[in-house]
Design a protein around this motif. Structure first.
Motif, PDB file in Angstrom:
ATOM      1  N   PHE A  87       0.829  -1.213   0.000  1.00 50.98           N
ATOM      2  CA  PHE A  87       0.000   0.000   0.000  1.00 50.98           C
ATOM      3  C   PHE A  87       0.862   1.261   0.000  1.00 50.98           C
ATOM      4  CE2 PHE A  87      -3.452  -2.799   0.704  1.00 50.98           C
ATOM      5  CZ  PHE A  87      -4.632  -2.089   0.511  1.00 50.98           C
ATOM      6  N   ALA A  88       2.006   1.219   0.687  1.00 47.99           N
ATOM      7  CA  ALA A  88       2.888   2.394   0.702  1.00 47.99           C
ATOM      8  C   ALA A  88       3.476   2.681  -0.673  1.00 47.99           C
ATOM      9  CB  ALA A  88       4.002   2.188   1.718  1.00 47.99           C
ATOM     10  N   SER A  89       3.527   1.667  -1.530  1.00 50.08           N
ATOM     11  CA  SER A  89       4.110   1.859  -2.863  1.00 50.08           C
ATOM     12  C   SER A  89       3.164   2.549  -3.841  1.00 50.08           C
ATOM     13  CB  SER A  89       4.533   0.504  -3.448  1.00 50.08           C
ATOM     14  OG  SER A  89       3.388  -0.272  -3.804  1.00 50.08           O
ATOM     15  N   VAL A  90       1.893   2.657  -3.487  1.00 51.78           N
ATOM     16  CA  VAL A  90       0.894   3.168  -4.433  1.00 51.78           C
ATOM     17  C   VAL A  90       1.208   4.583  -4.914  1.00 51.78           C
ATOM     18  CG1 VAL A  90      -1.533   3.857  -4.684  1.00 51.78           C
ATOM     19  CG2 VAL A  90      -0.941   1.624  -3.697  1.00 51.78           C
ATOM     20  N   PRO A  91       1.469   5.561  -4.023  1.00 55.62           N
ATOM     21  CA  PRO A  91       1.750   6.914  -4.538  1.00 55.62           C
ATOM     22  C   PRO A  91       2.985   6.971  -5.425  1.00 55.62           C
ATOM     23  CG  PRO A  91       1.248   6.975  -2.183  1.00 55.62           C
ATOM     24  CD  PRO A  91       1.432   5.539  -2.545  1.00 55.62           C
ATOM     25  N   LEU A  92       3.936   6.056  -5.227  1.00 52.59           N
ATOM     26  CA  LEU A  92       5.178   6.080  -5.997  1.00 52.59           C
ATOM     27  C   LEU A  92       5.042   5.414  -7.358  1.00 52.59           C
ATOM     28  CD1 LEU A  92       7.635   5.062  -3.112  1.00 52.59           C
ATOM     29  CD2 LEU A  92       7.098   7.377  -3.925  1.00 52.59           C
ATOM     30  N   GLY A  93       4.093   4.489  -7.485  1.00 54.07           N
ATOM     31  CA  GLY A  93       4.017   3.701  -8.715  1.00 54.07           C
ATOM     32  C   GLY A  93       2.876   4.048  -9.639  1.00 54.07           C
ATOM     33  N   LEU A  94       2.169   5.145  -9.379  1.00 49.26           N
ATOM     34  CA  LEU A  94       1.011   5.475 -10.206  1.00 49.26           C
ATOM     35  C   LEU A  94       1.374   5.734 -11.663  1.00 49.26           C
ATOM     36  CD1 LEU A  94      -1.192   7.737  -7.902  1.00 49.26           C
ATOM     37  CD2 LEU A  94      -1.559   5.362  -8.577  1.00 49.26           C
ATOM     38  N   GLY A  95       2.612   6.173 -11.892  1.00 46.24           N
ATOM     39  CA  GLY A  95       3.044   6.423 -13.262  1.00 46.24           C
ATOM     40  C   GLY A  95       3.059   5.170 -14.117  1.00 46.24           C
ATOM     41  N   LEU A  96       3.010   4.007 -13.495  1.00 44.33           N
ATOM     42  CA  LEU A  96       3.014   2.740 -14.235  1.00 44.33           C
ATOM     43  C   LEU A  96       1.626   2.352 -14.729  1.00 44.33           C
ATOM     44  CD1 LEU A  96       5.455   0.734 -11.942  1.00 44.33           C
ATOM     45  CD2 LEU A  96       5.981   1.904 -14.089  1.00 44.33           C
ATOM     46  N   GLY A  97       0.599   3.076 -14.287  1.00 40.79           N
ATOM     47  CA  GLY A  97      -0.745   2.859 -14.799  1.00 40.79           C
ATOM     48  C   GLY A  97      -1.533   1.794 -14.064  1.00 40.79           C
ATOM     49  N   LEU A  98      -2.629   1.375 -14.687  1.00 42.67           N
ATOM     50  CA  LEU A  98      -3.543   0.431 -14.051  1.00 42.67           C
ATOM     51  C   LEU A  98      -2.920  -0.942 -13.826  1.00 42.67           C
ATOM     52  CD1 LEU A  98      -6.942   1.242 -15.791  1.00 42.67           C
ATOM     53  CD2 LEU A  98      -6.485   1.291 -13.343  1.00 42.67           C
ATOM     54  N   SER A  99      -1.985  -1.328 -14.682  1.00 41.08           N
ATOM     55  CA  SER A  99      -1.336  -2.632 -14.496  1.00 41.08           C
ATOM     56  C   SER A  99      -0.646  -2.700 -13.139  1.00 41.08           C
ATOM     57  CB  SER A  99      -0.323  -2.889 -15.611  1.00 41.08           C
ATOM     58  OG  SER A  99      -0.964  -2.960 -16.860  1.00 41.08           O
ATOM     59  N   PHE A 100      -0.019  -1.584 -12.755  1.00 47.57           N
ATOM     60  CA  PHE A 100       0.618  -1.531 -11.436  1.00 47.57           C
ATOM     61  C   PHE A 100      -0.421  -1.683 -10.334  1.00 47.57           C
ATOM     62  CE2 PHE A 100       1.493   1.248  -7.778  1.00 47.57           C
ATOM     63  CZ  PHE A 100       2.574   0.580  -7.231  1.00 47.57           C
ATOM     64  N   LEU A 101      -1.571  -1.025 -10.475  1.00 46.40           N
ATOM     65  CA  LEU A 101      -2.598  -1.103  -9.437  1.00 46.40           C
ATOM     66  C   LEU A 101      -3.196  -2.506  -9.363  1.00 46.40           C
ATOM     67  CD1 LEU A 101      -3.432   1.157  -7.535  1.00 46.40           C
ATOM     68  CD2 LEU A 101      -5.511   1.460  -8.875  1.00 46.40           C
ATOM     69  N   TYR A 102      -3.311  -3.170 -10.504  1.00 51.58           N
ATOM     70  CA  TYR A 102      -3.756  -4.568 -10.482  1.00 51.58           C
ATOM     71  C   TYR A 102      -2.765  -5.436  -9.707  1.00 51.58           C
ATOM     72  CZ  TYR A 102      -6.961  -3.286 -14.302  1.00 51.58           C
ATOM     73  OH  TYR A 102      -7.935  -2.714 -15.074  1.00 51.58           O
ATOM     74  N   ALA A 103      -1.476  -5.194  -9.913  1.00 51.31           N
ATOM     75  CA  ALA A 103      -0.449  -5.953  -9.183  1.00 51.31           C
ATOM     76  C   ALA A 103      -0.544  -5.689  -7.691  1.00 51.31           C
ATOM     77  CB  ALA A 103       0.936  -5.593  -9.718  1.00 51.31           C
ATOM     78  N   VAL A 104      -0.797  -4.430  -7.329  1.00 53.29           N
ATOM     79  CA  VAL A 104      -0.972  -4.080  -5.913  1.00 53.29           C
ATOM     80  C   VAL A 104      -2.164  -4.832  -5.325  1.00 53.29           C
ATOM     81  CG1 VAL A 104      -1.679  -2.208  -4.355  1.00 53.29           C
ATOM     82  CG2 VAL A 104       0.147  -1.841  -6.018  1.00 53.29           C
ATOM     83  N   GLY A 105      -3.287  -4.818  -6.061  1.00 52.22           N
ATOM     84  CA  GLY A 105      -4.473  -5.508  -5.580  1.00 52.22           C
ATOM     85  C   GLY A 105      -4.248  -6.998  -5.414  1.00 52.22           C
ATOM     86  N   PHE A 106      -3.554  -7.606  -6.370  1.00 50.42           N
ATOM     87  CA  PHE A 106      -3.292  -9.045  -6.290  1.00 50.42           C
ATOM     88  C   PHE A 106      -2.370  -9.365  -5.113  1.00 50.42           C
ATOM     89  CE2 PHE A 106      -0.940 -12.903  -7.398  1.00 50.42           C
ATOM     90  CZ  PHE A 106      -1.984 -13.765  -7.709  1.00 50.42           C
ATOM     91  N   ALA A 107      -1.283  -8.600  -4.957  1.00 46.95           N
ATOM     92  CA  ALA A 107      -0.350  -8.843  -3.854  1.00 46.95           C
ATOM     93  C   ALA A 107      -1.032  -8.640  -2.508  1.00 46.95           C
ATOM     94  CB  ALA A 107       0.855  -7.907  -3.989  1.00 46.95           C
ATOM     95  N   ALA A 108      -1.838  -7.571  -2.394  1.00 43.42           N
ATOM     96  CA  ALA A 108      -2.570  -7.342  -1.152  1.00 43.42           C
ATOM     97  C   ALA A 108      -3.521  -8.497  -0.867  1.00 43.42           C
ATOM     98  CB  ALA A 108      -3.332  -6.023  -1.226  1.00 43.42           C
TER      99      ALA A 108
END
Length: 398
Positions: A87-108
């Motif tokens: 969750f702490a990585s979210v503000p830093l990785g937004l430039g990677l787009g929705l694919s990054f957020l999908y990875a965050v959701g899956f890992a969480a």
């Protein structure tokens, strides 16, 4: 002895409370990041929700083995630290787009599976058998409170800080939880031999299949999750289209489940002591389904209809939560300590594995026969759950 004086349990309770609050807040803040920062639409939000739930099907059984092999404290700490970092990585990785957020959701989702199986398996290893009802009641009360307050916290933080920064609140709460559960002094392991993972998964499945109480719990869970998912799939359509309720009233009706669940959690320690586990799991489940059956008969959008919906939801939430906590305590009582993790994971896997099919059936039935008919059929299906629990009551009476 009161569990308030049990230091290890209090540390587990504090950590679990913070973790649940962070998790429910994240269910609001993460999708809002997708919408407000990345321009996600309905389809993308559906994918995000799916990848968060996918680990339940993919990893529950394996996690059950790991929880039985390792110290539950280690799994809890690792799961919370993992979610804090993700969750702490979210503000830093937004430039990677929705694919990054999908990875965050899956890992969480993976770390959430680890935490949930571990904390549900930890209680029998921490407290005495006669304290399980009180312990489950306390844990479920705070989980219910987090279910009510977490989304409100997440939404409020988004309005104050923006969605990416609001996600950091969940990261902080997960980190705090890891500190609390990390102070648990119980370091025992179950001594499970480190044989093959598939063999140990099979052992968990066999234990559930062979024990009459666990078999009844698994059957009731499968039936209930399937029917309840079908019901909730059409329930929103029933409120908004069939009854033509305004959006604000729909929100009020949906929110009324929360106080009911909280009341049920508070009562769940007292009810088994007063009536016994068998009557609670059967009759509370039966009455809750009878109460929900009234919903499909309601018509119109007037004050009496709204009052009836709120009353039904409060009663259903209280009764169904009482059943859930009582069934959890029974499962913990009849399951040997060295397979607690695998039994929890097996029942979760079987129950939640059917939910996508319940959602599909609910939608298809509503399209073919109408929303009101689909709601009635899904509610009637729920009566199979207390029927399964009748077998549990008989096994408890032996």
């Amino acid at each position: 002895m009161s569990l308030w004086t049990h230091r290890d349990f209090v540390r587990l309770w504090i950590g679990q409370s913070a973790s649940q609050l962070a998790s429910f807040a994240g269910q609001v803040t993460l999708p809002l990041v997708a919408v407000t920062s990345l321009g996600a639409g309905a389809a993308q939000l559906g994918v995000l929700r799916a990848v968060q739930q996918l680990p339940i099907l993919l990893f529950s059984l394996v996690v059950g083995v790991l929880v039985d092999r390792w110290r539950f404290r280690s799994v809890l700490v690792a799961a919370d630290l993992g979610r804090a970092l993700v969750f702490a990585s979210v503000p830093l990785g937004l430039g990677l787009g929705l694919s990054f957020l999908y990875a965050v959701g899956f890992a969480a989702g993976v770390f959430t599976v680890c935490f949930d199986v571990a904390y549900q398996s930890a209680l029998p290893r921490l407290v005495e058998r006669d304290q399980l009802a009180q312990g489950n009641s306390m844990l479920e009360t705070t989980r219910s409170a987090a279910q009510i307050s977490g989304p409100a916290l997440g939404g409020g933080l988004v309005s104050l800080l923006t969605a990416p920064l609001a996600v950091l609140a969940s990261a902080a709460l997960f980190a705090f939880s890891s500190l609390s559960v990390g102070r648990i002094s119980n370091r025992t392991t179950t001594g499970v031999p480190r044989t093959g993972v598939l063999r140990q998964i099979g052992e968990g499945l066999r234990i559930v299949a062979r024990d009459s109480s666990l078999r009844a719990i698994a059957a009731a869970t499968c039936v209930y999750q399937f029917g309840f998912t079908a019901l909730t799939t059409v329930y929103l359509l029933f409120l908004s289209r069939t009854l033509s309720l305004p959006s604000a009233i729909v929100g009020l009706v949906l929110a009324s489940f929360g106080p009911g669940v909280l009341i049920g959690s508070l009562l769940s320690a007292w009810l088994p002591r007063r009536f016994g586990y068998g009557p609670v799991v059967v009759f509370a489940a039966l009455v809750s389904d009878l109460v929900m059956l009234v919903t499909s008969t309601l018509r119109g959008s007037g004050p009496l209809t709204v009052a009836a919906l709120v009353t039904i939801n409060v009663l259903y939430g209280a009764l169904s939560q009482s059943v859930d906590v009582a069934v959890t305590a029974v499962r913990q009582l009849v399951t040997p300590l060295d397979v607690q993790g695998r039994v929890v994971a097996t029942i979760n896997f079987l129950g939640l594995g059917l939910t996508p099919f319940g959602a599909l059936l609910g939608g298809a039935l509503a399209a073919a026969a109408g929303v009101r008919t689909a709601l009635l059929v899904a509610t009637v299906w729920l009566f199979l759950s207390p029927l399964c629990l009748t077998r549990l009551r008989r096994s408890l009476a032996r």
